[in-house]
Design a protein around this motif. Structure first.
Motif, PDB file in Angstrom:
ATOM      1  N   ASP A 105       0.839  -1.207   0.000  1.00 27.64           N
ATOM      2  CA  ASP A 105       0.000   0.000   0.000  1.00 27.64           C
ATOM      3  C   ASP A 105       0.867   1.248   0.000  1.00 27.64           C
ATOM      4  O   ASP A 105       0.347   2.365   0.022  1.00 27.64           O
ATOM      5  CB  ASP A 105      -0.878   0.050   1.269  1.00 27.64           C
ATOM      6  N   VAL A 106       2.179   1.078   0.063  1.00 24.45           N
ATOM      7  CA  VAL A 106       3.063   2.251   0.109  1.00 24.45           C
ATOM      8  C   VAL A 106       2.950   2.967  -1.234  1.00 24.45           C
ATOM      9  O   VAL A 106       3.133   2.349  -2.288  1.00 24.45           O
ATOM     10  CB  VAL A 106       4.528   1.823   0.369  1.00 24.45           C
ATOM     11  N   PRO A 107       2.611   4.267  -1.215  1.00 18.72           N
ATOM     12  CA  PRO A 107       2.388   4.957  -2.497  1.00 18.72           C
ATOM     13  C   PRO A 107       3.692   5.264  -3.227  1.00 18.72           C
ATOM     14  O   PRO A 107       4.760   5.345  -2.613  1.00 18.72           O
ATOM     15  CB  PRO A 107       1.693   6.257  -2.071  1.00 18.72           C
ATOM     16  N   LEU A 108       3.576   5.442  -4.513  1.00 10.85           N
ATOM     17  CA  LEU A 108       4.713   5.922  -5.306  1.00 10.85           C
ATOM     18  C   LEU A 108       5.064   7.341  -4.879  1.00 10.85           C
ATOM     19  O   LEU A 108       4.273   8.021  -4.209  1.00 10.85           O
ATOM     20  CB  LEU A 108       4.346   5.912  -6.798  1.00 10.85           C
ATOM     21  N   ARG A 109       6.232   7.811  -5.299  1.00  9.89           N
ATOM     22  CA  ARG A 109       6.583   9.217  -5.045  1.00  9.89           C
ATOM     23  C   ARG A 109       5.776  10.119  -5.977  1.00  9.89           C
ATOM     24  O   ARG A 109       5.335   9.685  -7.043  1.00  9.89           O
ATOM     25  CB  ARG A 109       8.076   9.416  -5.283  1.00  9.89           C
ATOM     26  N   ARG A 110       5.643  11.386  -5.572  1.00  6.73           N
ATOM     27  CA  ARG A 110       4.839  12.318  -6.375  1.00  6.73           C
ATOM     28  C   ARG A 110       5.657  12.979  -7.467  1.00  6.73           C
ATOM     29  O   ARG A 110       5.107  13.598  -8.361  1.00  6.73           O
ATOM     30  CB  ARG A 110       4.213  13.389  -5.480  1.00  6.73           C
ATOM     31  N   GLY A 111       6.973  12.876  -7.389  1.00  6.12           N
ATOM     32  CA  GLY A 111       7.784  13.504  -8.425  1.00  6.12           C
ATOM     33  C   GLY A 111       9.214  13.675  -7.966  1.00  6.12           C
ATOM     34  O   GLY A 111       9.594  13.266  -6.856  1.00  6.12           O
ATOM     35  N   GLU A 112       9.998  14.304  -8.843  1.00 10.20           N
ATOM     36  CA  GLU A 112      11.439  14.458  -8.644  1.00 10.20           C
ATOM     37  C   GLU A 112      11.784  15.066  -7.276  1.00 10.20           C
ATOM     38  O   GLU A 112      12.794  14.713  -6.667  1.00 10.20           O
ATOM     39  CB  GLU A 112      11.958  15.375  -9.761  1.00 10.20           C
ATOM     40  N   GLY A 113      10.915  15.995  -6.816  1.00  8.42           N
ATOM     41  CA  GLY A 113      11.180  16.700  -5.561  1.00  8.42           C
ATOM     42  C   GLY A 113      11.169  15.782  -4.348  1.00  8.42           C
ATOM     43  O   GLY A 113      11.686  16.148  -3.289  1.00  8.42           O
ATOM     44  N   ASP A 114      10.589  14.586  -4.481  1.00  3.14           N
ATOM     45  CA  ASP A 114      10.523  13.648  -3.353  1.00  3.14           C
ATOM     46  C   ASP A 114      11.787  12.802  -3.210  1.00  3.14           C
ATOM     47  O   ASP A 114      11.870  11.960  -2.313  1.00  3.14           O
ATOM     48  CB  ASP A 114       9.350  12.677  -3.538  1.00  3.14           C
ATOM     49  N   PHE A 115      12.725  12.952  -4.135  1.00  6.28           N
ATOM     50  CA  PHE A 115      13.955  12.138  -4.084  1.00  6.28           C
ATOM     51  C   PHE A 115      15.066  12.896  -3.377  1.00  6.28           C
ATOM     52  O   PHE A 115      15.231  14.101  -3.590  1.00  6.28           O
ATOM     53  CB  PHE A 115      14.450  11.816  -5.500  1.00  6.28           C
TER      54      PHE A 115
END
Ligand code: FMN
Length: 228
Positions: free
Chosen positions: A120-130
């Motif tokens: 259930d762990v969601p994907l990241r929302r975009g580059e800023g989350d790395f």
């Protein structure tokens, strides 16, 4: 989601549903990894194992990689399994590279594994989350291919490589410095192959085809030049 889009959303997943996958999706994953593109001349073998066959790790299943132990063999395992990491997350599963886990039964040609399963762990929302190095610390150019490579996962997030762009080619070179020297063994070679897969996916997204992969150097000077 395409593999390219997945580069900007994937993450290492360490929490999974305990329920295993059914036989059909497991067969589909075995089929995918069995037919996955490898670097020229390389023939690593991949086998799915359930958690009860493993020591350590987080996931209910894993793809085990078996290969020779040359520098290029390890880079190839990184390259090929990273294709699986992106594909698994693109179709809704979680996955995680796991250098600290291993099969309970020893095999001399076992190299590393990629855990996977339902999550259930969601994907990241975009580059800023790395959390990653700046592009300028990892590449001689700031372009879409370098941005995709920058997000490649690596052991302990050390990113022990550097990209060098020249006309019609990009070289992914080992760059094992500073704290990266603390990395156990030759994990940086998997990291190099993982970054190379991101480079290839990004080039393909731009409509380019990698026409050759040329290995150079050895050990901590190992590099692979991808011409396109
Ligand atoms: C070759 C390799 C080995 C790794 N081994 C482990 C491990 O043993 N345990 C773990 O929790 N994470 C492991 N990781 C995951 C990294 O810590 C993770 O990819 C990195 O911190 C970046 O985070 P991200 O994948 O969420 O973007 C490994 C990653 C790679 C590429």
């Amino acid at each position: 989601m395409t593999l390219y889009e997945t580069i900007f959303a994937r993450r290492s997943v360490r929490q999974y549903d305990a329920a295993p996958l059914d036989a059909d999706p497991l067969a589909e994953i075995q089929n995918y990894i069995g037919g996955a593109k490898q670097l020229p001349g390389q023939s690593a073998q991949f086998e799915i194992a359930d958690a009860d066959r493993l020591k350590g790790g987080f996931a209910p299943h894993a793809i085990l990689a078996f290969a020779g132990d040359s520098d290029l063999s390890l880079v190839n395992v990184g390259y090929t399994l990273q294709g699986a990491d992106l594909w698994l997350q693109s179709i809704g599963y979680g996955s995680v590279w796991c250098g600290m886990a291993s099969p309970k039964e020893q095999a001399p040609d076992y190299r590393i594994l990629l855990g996977f399963g339902k999550t259930d762990v969601p994907l990241r929302r975009g580059e800023g989350d790395f959390k990653r190095k700046k592009i300028s610390d990892a590449s001689n150019a700031d372009n879409a291919v370098a941005r995709a490579a920058r997000l490649a996962p690596s052991a302990v997030n050390f990113q022990p490589w550097r990209l060098v762009f020249e006309d019609g080619k990009v070289t992914v070179a080992a760059n094992v410095r500073g704290v990266g020297k603390l990395l156990p063994g030759r994990l940086y070679l998997y990291d190099l192959g993982i970054a190379l897969k991101h480079v290839e996916v990004a080039l393909e997204h731009e409509g380019k085809t990698v026409t050759s992969f040329t290995p150079r150097g050895s050990g901590k000077t190992f590099a692979v030049e991808a011409a396109f």
